[in-house]
Scaffold this motif. Structure first.
Motif: not given
Lengths: 528, 301
Positions: A186-190, A207-217, A324-328
């Motif tokens: 998702v990060f890459k796509k955005m 940014k994630l919240r703006e793109a998916y207003p229903d989701v608590y990121p 895909t999940l990755d670590g920060l």
């Protein structure tokens, strides 16, 4: 009134348990103790197999993991019985009652011959008596004696103040535990770069919240209380710690939740909460709901074990092929924090074994455990028999046979853990490097691992050695204090009432923090 | 004395029948009481009740002077008191309304339905509650979201623990608690109603001047009994409904004892706390009993 008499409950429970154990004995049947002729077990480190000449039964206390429900006819048990000649009679307990049942069995002198346990429990029982001192038995255990030489950390960890040891640690545990995980697809796509600092982190979530207003990121399932909880993982990056923690700069123990740095951390998460970037359920979410959210794109950043990068893939890819999940990297405040993550010693203090001193077959129990530490026993409990479930390469490396399903063998028919029982809880003492490569293959997992190694983010909590008096003095203060502080600090995140901070600190101090800090530093000094 | 023996001889079979009951009470109710001895010791399972060190009132003092004594006590008493003050009148009202229903069959039906939740286990009741109030999927929050836009995170807010506790308690036990009052109302002499009807009293007057005064002794006795159990809330429910976020209101004496005694293994301390609670409960019952006896000339002793 009835509830006033806890002892009655304790007796009743003990009776029930005793009855249950007796019942298990009646119906417990595992594979035969006959040794197969002609199979070369490999390097047993000097132990002669089978360990017994006449059929013997040992009771074995096992913790059950919800995702791999216990089966007594798992191949792993069949192999172990075949190699040692011992039949096992299992006492199986779920994680939620693991500690309680063990306490009751201990108090009624009914501990099984081999008990899967944790370091602090083994030492607590050991200091009261009734647990076999391992160090006095090293002559009977060539493999474990050798392991202690190879892993000096392990020896330092298990030795108590009076020079005894009651706990067999599992060795080879993977190092990294909890960290920030994010949906890299998702990060890459955005077009969002993985953040390292708090400002970028907040911006990415926005940014994630703006793109998916229903989701608590951002969410978590770690709760707020134990050593694996939300702030226990995050606080080191804010130069503090959840509850009692070792401050590396001064080399002393301090109480985190009343520190200014802790407040600073809470203020940051309160900001995320107010901006609806942090899930309102961040402190109470259960594992199942959390998995659903993560898999179905109802959250994009979370805090969990690095192993989830790999282990969630099968379920998640069934829903979304891109998933895909990755670590920060640990998120720090620019110019203030430190990218630090709590990591594990290679010897585990939560997975291990003890043998009670009153066991009739205590020598045999010790030798069974010793066998599990031998190369033969380690590979047997990790991979099974060569030609059956295991293959040994020309270089001596082990892998699973094609029919066994694992990350390295995705086309296998039956899962290595749930179907065969390999490296399920309480079934092994050594986690071999070969097993690591069989279970983990995802590029993200290893990349993340290497990033942490390169930046050297890990720090280890030193093992603490308490006397019995210190243990009870600490328990008297700590439970009440932590209960109070954990709930209060979590509510600062939700309510943001930081004008009450000083009042909170003053209240917390009435729970005898100073005495606790003294006690901890005393314990720390004597543990060095 | 002779008379007693003669009586005993005459009723020997009846007395024989009493033995199982007496044995039951002795073994399961009275003998375990001796276990409170561990409240005065530094109890260790290994050493047993007789071998552990005697420490007198140490555990009581450390609880009473400890920082969470007042929060625990007030949490317990407030939830318990709210529970009585709200559920008792509701069950009385419910019983009266039932008795005022014209159709016998319909009132029987309503009563049966209202009784049913009582037989559902607490775990299931709490499970249903959590499903209803779930932040994203629960029906309650869907309605709230539709109206205000923001869900309420009931489970994470200490302020919601008490309402949740009392509401679920009411839902589950109202029918059961109303049974006693319904029975009392049935026992009222119908002549009283007829007489007052002749004097021109309506339904409301009947309720206020006949039904309520007639069942008042029953209400008083129930009140005494309930006050005695103010401190003994439903432990399972509190434990299931609470989480560390709501300890500020949800941590009651029982859940605290459970954590200290069974999870941390401080058995002596936990026993001392519960014994303290037991004594307090006894005092409360005595107090209410004295008051109601003064008011109504009736008490339970």
């Amino acid at each position: 009134m009835r509830k006033a008499f806890l002892i009655a409950t304790a007796i009743a429970l003990a009776l029930t348990l005793g009855g249950g154990a007796a019942w298990a004995k009646g119906s417990g049947e595992s594979s035969s103790g006959q040794a197969a002729k002609g199979y070369d077990w490999g390097d047993t480190g000097g132990l002669k197999l089978p360990l017994v000449t006449k059929p013997t039964t040992l009771k074995y206390y096992v913790q059950e993991h919800p995702s791999t429900p216990f089966k007594k006819d798992w191949v792993i048990w069949k192999n172990l019985s075949e190699a040692t000649g011992v039949t096992f009679d299992f006492v199986v307990v779920g994680a939620d009652t693991f500690e309680q049942k063990m306490r009751l069995l201990y108090s009624t002198n009914d501990l099984p011959d081999i008990v899967a346990t944790r370091l602090f429990l083994a030492n607590e029982f050991g200091s009261q008596g009734g647990i076999e001192n391992i160090l006095a038995n090293l002559d009977k255990m060539p493999n474990f004696a050798k392991a202690l030489k190879t892993y000096p950390d392990a020896k330092a960890m298990i030795t108590t103040l009076d020079g005894k040891a009651y706990y067999f640690p599992c060795l080879g545990s993977a190092k990294y535990l909890l960290n920030y995980l994010y949906r890299s697809d998702v990060f890459k796509k955005m077009g969002i770069t993985p953040p390292e600092y708090t400002d970028d982190f907040e911006a990415a979530l926005k940014k994630l919240r703006e793109a998916y207003p229903d989701v608590y990121p951002f969410t978590s399932r770690r709760g707020i209380t134990d050593q694996f909880s939300f702030f226990a993982t995050i606080a080191p990056q804010w130069k503090t710690g959840q509850n009692m923690y070792l401050d590396a700069a001064t080399d002393t123990y301090k109480y985190g939740p009343i520190e200014d740095n802790y407040k600073r951390m809470l203020q940051y998460f309160n900001k995320l909460y107010n901006e609806k970037l942090l899930d309102p359920e961040w402190a109470t979410l259960a594992t199942k709901q959390w998995e659903d959210k993560l898999i179905n794109g109802r959250c994009f950043v979370t805090l969990d074990y690095i192993y989830r990068i790999e282990t969630m893939l099968p379920a998640a890819r069934a829903v979304n092929k891109e998933w895909t999940l990755d670590g920060l990297m640990p998120i720090t405040e620019k110019g203030f924090g430190e990218p630090k993550l709590w990591v594990r010693n290679s010897s585990s203090d939560t997975d291990g074994f003890l043998v009670p001193a009153n066991s009739k077959n205590k020598d045999l129990a010790l030798r069974v455990i010793d066998f599990m530490y031998s190369p033969a026993g380690a590979y047997l409990t990790n991979f099974g028999k060569v030609g059956d479930t295991a293959v040994r390469g020309a270089d001596g490396k082990y892998a699973f046979a094609p029919q066994v399903k694992c990350a390295a063998n995705p086309s296998g028919t039956n899962a290595f853990d749930a179907f065969y029982g390999f490296t399920t809880l309480s079934s092994y003492t050594v986690f071999t490097p070969d097993m690591m490569s069989a279970q983990y293959t995802s590029r993200e997992f290893f990349d993340c691992w290497n990033r942490y190694e390169a930046k050297n983010v890990g720090f280890i909590k030193p093992p603490l050695k308490y006397s019995e008096t210190q243990r009870s003095q600490i328990a008297e203060i700590e439970t009440a204090l932590n209960d109070f502080c954990n709930a209060q600090t979590a509510s600062f995140v939700v309510k943001g009432n930081f004008q009450d901070w000083d009042q909170f600190v003053a209240k917390a101090r009435t729970y005898k923090i100073d005495k606790l800090v003294d006690l901890y530093n005393q314990v720390y000094k004597q543990s060095k | 004395m002779n008379r007693i023996i003669a009586h005993a001889r005459k009723d020997k079979y009846l007395l024989l029948l009493m033995i199982p009951g007496i044995v039951y009470y002795l073994t399961f109710r009275y003998l375990p009481m001796l276990g409170v001895a561990i409240a005065f010791e530094d109890f260790s399972y290994r050493k047993g009740v007789f071998g552990s060190t005697f420490v007198g009132l140490k555990h009581f003092l450390s609880f009473v002077t400890g920082p969470n004594f007042w929060p625990l006590l007030s949490n317990t008493v407030v939830v318990g008191a709210l529970n009585i003050v709200i559920t008792l009148p509701v069950s009385i009202l419910f019983a009266i309304l039932l008795s005022e229903l014209g159709s016998r069959r319909f009132s029987g039906f309503v009563q049966a339905i209202s009784l049913m939740p009582y037989f559902i286990s607490t775990v299931v009741v709490v499970g249903i509650t959590f499903m209803l109030i779930a932040p994203e999927t629960g029906i309650v929050n869907r309605v709230i979201k539709a109206v205000t836009g923001n869900p309420i995170i009931f489970q994470a807010d200490p302020g919601w623990f008490r309402p949740l506790y009392v509401i679920t308690e009411m839902w589950q036990k109202n029918g059961w608690q109303a049974v006693v009052f319904t029975a009392a109302i049935v026992g009222i002499d119908p002549n009283l109603y007829e007489a007052s009807a002749i004097d021109g009293a309506g339904r409301i007057r009947n309720i206020l001047h006949i039904t309520l005064p007639s069942i008042f002794p029953v209400i008083a006795v129930m009140m005494v009994l309930r006050v005695g159990s103010v401190m003994s809330l439903s432990f399972e429910k509190a434990l299931l409904l609470q989480n560390p976020l709501t300890y500020a209101t949800s941590d009651i004496i029982d859940t605290y004892t459970y954590r200290r005694g069974l999870l941390d293994g401080s058995v002596s301390f936990a026993t001392a706390v519960e014994l303290f609670k037991g004594i307090l409960s006894l005092l409360l019952v005595d107090l209410t009993n004295t008051i109601t006896r003064k008011l109504t000339n009736r008490g339970i002793w």
